[in-house]
Design an enzyme around this catalytic site. Structure first.
Site: not given
Lengths: 427, 274
Positions: A49-50, A114-116, A190, A192-193
């Site tokens: 994974t990354c 985290e679920p991934q 607009a 970024e967050m």
């Protein structure tokens, strides 16, 4: 069979190193197939994974296994052994089992809970199954890891609450509106967050998207990206009539949304609830708006407050999860031990049956022609003697006795049994 | 013997409702994200005994068992449970039983205080209007009881969201919109039932006593209840009194229902047995 894990992750290696040793789709299948053909690695799964690259392997000899896998990594990716040795971690035996459980349960992840990762691990396993690179041990360990991860997810609150501002905003929206697919959303400004949070809300399936910005070109740009409608900045307050969720981040130094305006619009909306998220610093929405009925205003600090509490809670829950991991390691070790006994039991049974058969046939020959019934009676007699004799040792081998290793050894020696395990241990 | 059976069944039902209430209240404070179903299961067991109790009394008395305060209150809580189960299975609202079972238990407990003998039906009640009028009235009251429970849930959840305290209770309670919609839907159910109960009552009064309206305290307070709920609906549709205000009104409305039910009967007396 010994289990080992060799790998690197975000804690041990920077991205420059991780990307060098990553395996993407086709390369991964190629890699596990190559490993499968090596003499030292009996079973293997590669997770890439990354944030991590890990090889789970079942090997007969730990040292040669480690050497083999490290050389393979260095050859396959053309990376120097020095660099690998600096970044790689290594777990064997119980530690390897623990590591796999922790990875599957997301206890070892950058964002705990985290679920991934579980899905990624399942994909890695699917690739291994497709290329038939796993056997009894890794199959069992893999299934066990998945069930441990599920147990942890249901029994602890490790993956429960949102740990990013965007997630927290969506979670709140769902507790205010239940179904977002009938709700309209307006992005004012607009930042970024704000864009990130907006994207997350839109992905959760809001009905209409309105975009407004002092610079019209920027609004149009975003409208294109989010499939939204542009609202002229001077008119946006009136547009609140049709808007249920607002994200505001304009970079203005003053309030762009005042209490009187919202109060008036709430009357026109017949008090249909409105959820306003003010992500701007300094704030762009008058904080007193939260005092109005049916209006819920959250600013960056209040969202961040939720996120912080949730992160602390996850850390507490992670401790409970570690206990579950410890418990479950025990159950895997038991299984592994019973696996070690199985070949011995089979060998013992085979040997006994072999002796019985030879002696039975000899006797029948000596006795000459006999009635069918008598032959059956003799056969029955021999079988029951053999079964009764080997019943107790078999039961003892299957038990959870702490002396099992000793018993296995003794029985193998007493009966001169040749099992796969026996052979392995000699090498 | 039969009287003893129905009392035993009643006590069993009461006990299970108490257990359901306790486990429901524990569920509110337990730090788990998803609520357990223990309270629901206990209430189902209690409901089975309760239903048996009503059937036994029906067989014994030969009429719907709503002729004494004991029977009427017990029937009231039974009606609330029916609505509770319908909503529980239809909407699967987290923690619903934690807020409804206390109401059910308190009604049942009040019922246990009153004398329990099975009374013969007095001649004036021997009319088919009796069944229709009482059942309509009880179902209407049950809907208002549910609306009150849901209203309390709404106020707690609203507090959570407004104060930005997102505890596990926040996680377990349903969304504000769901609670508000169900509250509204319950009042739109209870209001016509109450209206019909009053109409049938008026017709029955005319056939029994030859006069439609006698300013009996129960009649007066029913009218007040009716006006309150009419207001709830009216304000919602015209000026958007939804959410918090609707929740508060539905709690006030139910307090008046309870006063009309117990207070008027016990303090003001009148033609109505209950």
């Amino acid at each position: 069979m010994n289990i080992l894990v060799i790998g690197l992750n975000h804690k041990t290696a920077p991205i420059e190193v991780r990307e060098k040793v990553a395996f993407d789709g086709t390369k991964l299948e190629e890699a596990i197939s190559i490993l499968k053909k090596s003499d030292v690695v009996k079973e293997n799964i590669i997770l890439s994974t990354c944030n991590r690259v890990e090889i789970y392997a079942g090997v007969n000899n730990v040292d040669s296994g480690i050497e083999g896998i490290k050389n393979f990594l260095s050859d396959f990716h053309k990376v120097s052994r020095d660099l690998l040795d600096k970044s790689l971690y290594l777990h064997t035996g119980t530690d390897a089992i623990r590591h796999m459980y922790r990875v599957a349960s997301s206890l070892d992840s950058m964002v705990v809970g985290e679920p991934q990762i579980l899905g990624q691990l399942k994909d890695a396993y699917d690739a291994a199954l497709k290329n038939k690179t796993t056997g009894v041990v890794l199959n069992k360990l893999m299934r066990k890891s998945v069930s441990v991860a599920k147990r942890i997810r249901t029994e602890t609150k490790i993956a429960e609450s949102a740990v990013s501002i965007s997630f927290a905003a969506v979670e709140l929206a769902r507790k205010i509106f239940e179904d977002l697919s009938t709700k309209s959303f307006m992005l004012i400004g607009a930042g970024e967050m704000a864009e990130l949070a907006a994207r997350h809300l839109i992905n959760s399936g809001v009905k209409d998207v309105f975009i407004t910005n002092r610079t019209k070109a920027r609004a149009e740009e975003l409208a294109l990206e989010f499939h939204g409608k542009v609202v002229i900045f001077d008119n946006f307050v009136q547009e609140l009539l049709h808007t249920d969720i607002v994200i505001c981040s304009t970079g203005a130094a003053h309030y762009v949304l005042l209490k009187e305006q919202v109060h008036r619009m709430m009357k026109e909306r017949k008090q249909k609830p409105m959820f306003i998220i003010d992500i701007s610093v300094p704030r762009n929405v008058d904080p007193q708006i939260n005092d109005l009925d049916n209006v819920y205003l959250y600013d960056v600090d209040s969202l961040q407050g939720i996120v912080d509490t949730n992160i602390q809670e996850r850390a507490r829950e992670a401790e409970k999860a570690e206990q579950i991991v410890d418990e479950e390691i025990g159950s895997f070790l038991k299984w592994q031990a019973s696996l070690a006994a199985t070949p011995t039991i089979v060998a013992l049974r085979n040997k006994a049956e072999e002796i019985r058969k030879t002696e039975f046939e000899k006797t029948i020959k000596k006795l000459g022609p006999l009635e069918e019934e008598k032959i059956k009676a003799i056969e029955y007699l021999t079988t029951s003697i053999v079964n009764k004799l080997i019943h107790t040792p078999t039961a003892a081998l299957k038990s959870e006795d702490s002396d099992k290793e000793v018993m296995l050894d003794v029985i193998q020696k007493l009966f001169q049994l040749e099992t796969e395990k026996g052979k392995n241990e000699e090498t | 013997m039969q009287i003893e059976t129905n009392i035993l069944l009643f006590e069993l039902a009461l006990t299970f409702y108490l257990l359901a209430t306790i486990s429901g209240v524990i569920e509110i404070f337990r730090g788990k994200k998803s609520a357990s179903k223990v309270s629901l299961y206990l209430s189902i067991i209690g409901f089975i005994f309760h239903t048996a109790n009503i059937v036994v009394r029906y067989i014994e008395g030969g009429h719907i068992p709503v002729t004494s305060m004991h029977e009427a209150t017990s029937f009231f809580s039974w009606s609330v449970l029916i609505l509770f189960f319908i909503h529980e299975f239809k909407y699967k609202l987290g923690l619903l039983s934690s807020f409804i079972m206390p109401i059910v238990f308190l009604l049942m407990f009040s019922s246990s205080v009153f004398p329990r003998e099975i009374k013969a039906l007095s001649p004036v009640l021997q009319s088919y209007w009796f069944g229709i009028h009482t059942i309509l009235a009880f179902l209407g009251d049950a809907a208002f009881a549910m609306a009150c429970g849901i209203g309390i849930m709404y106020l707690i959840q609203e507090r959570n969201v407004k104060s930005r305290r997102l505890s596990t209770l926040f996680q377990k309670l349903p969304s504000l919109q769901t609670l508000d919609e169900i509250n509204y839907h319950l009042i739109t159910l209870g209001f016509p039932l109450l209206t019909l109960a009053m109409i049938t009552g008026v017709i029955w009064a005319n056939s029994a006593w030859g006069t439609y309206w006698r300013w009996d305290p129960k009649e007066v307070w029913s009218l007040i209840t009716w006006i309150i709920y009419a207001l709830v609906l009216h304000l919602r549709l015209t000026v958007g009194w939804r959410g918090k205000k609707a929740a508060i009104l539905s709690i006030i409305g139910f307090i008046i229902v309870i006063f009309t039910f117990f207070g008027v009967t016990l303090i003001l007396k009148g033609q109505h047995v209950f």
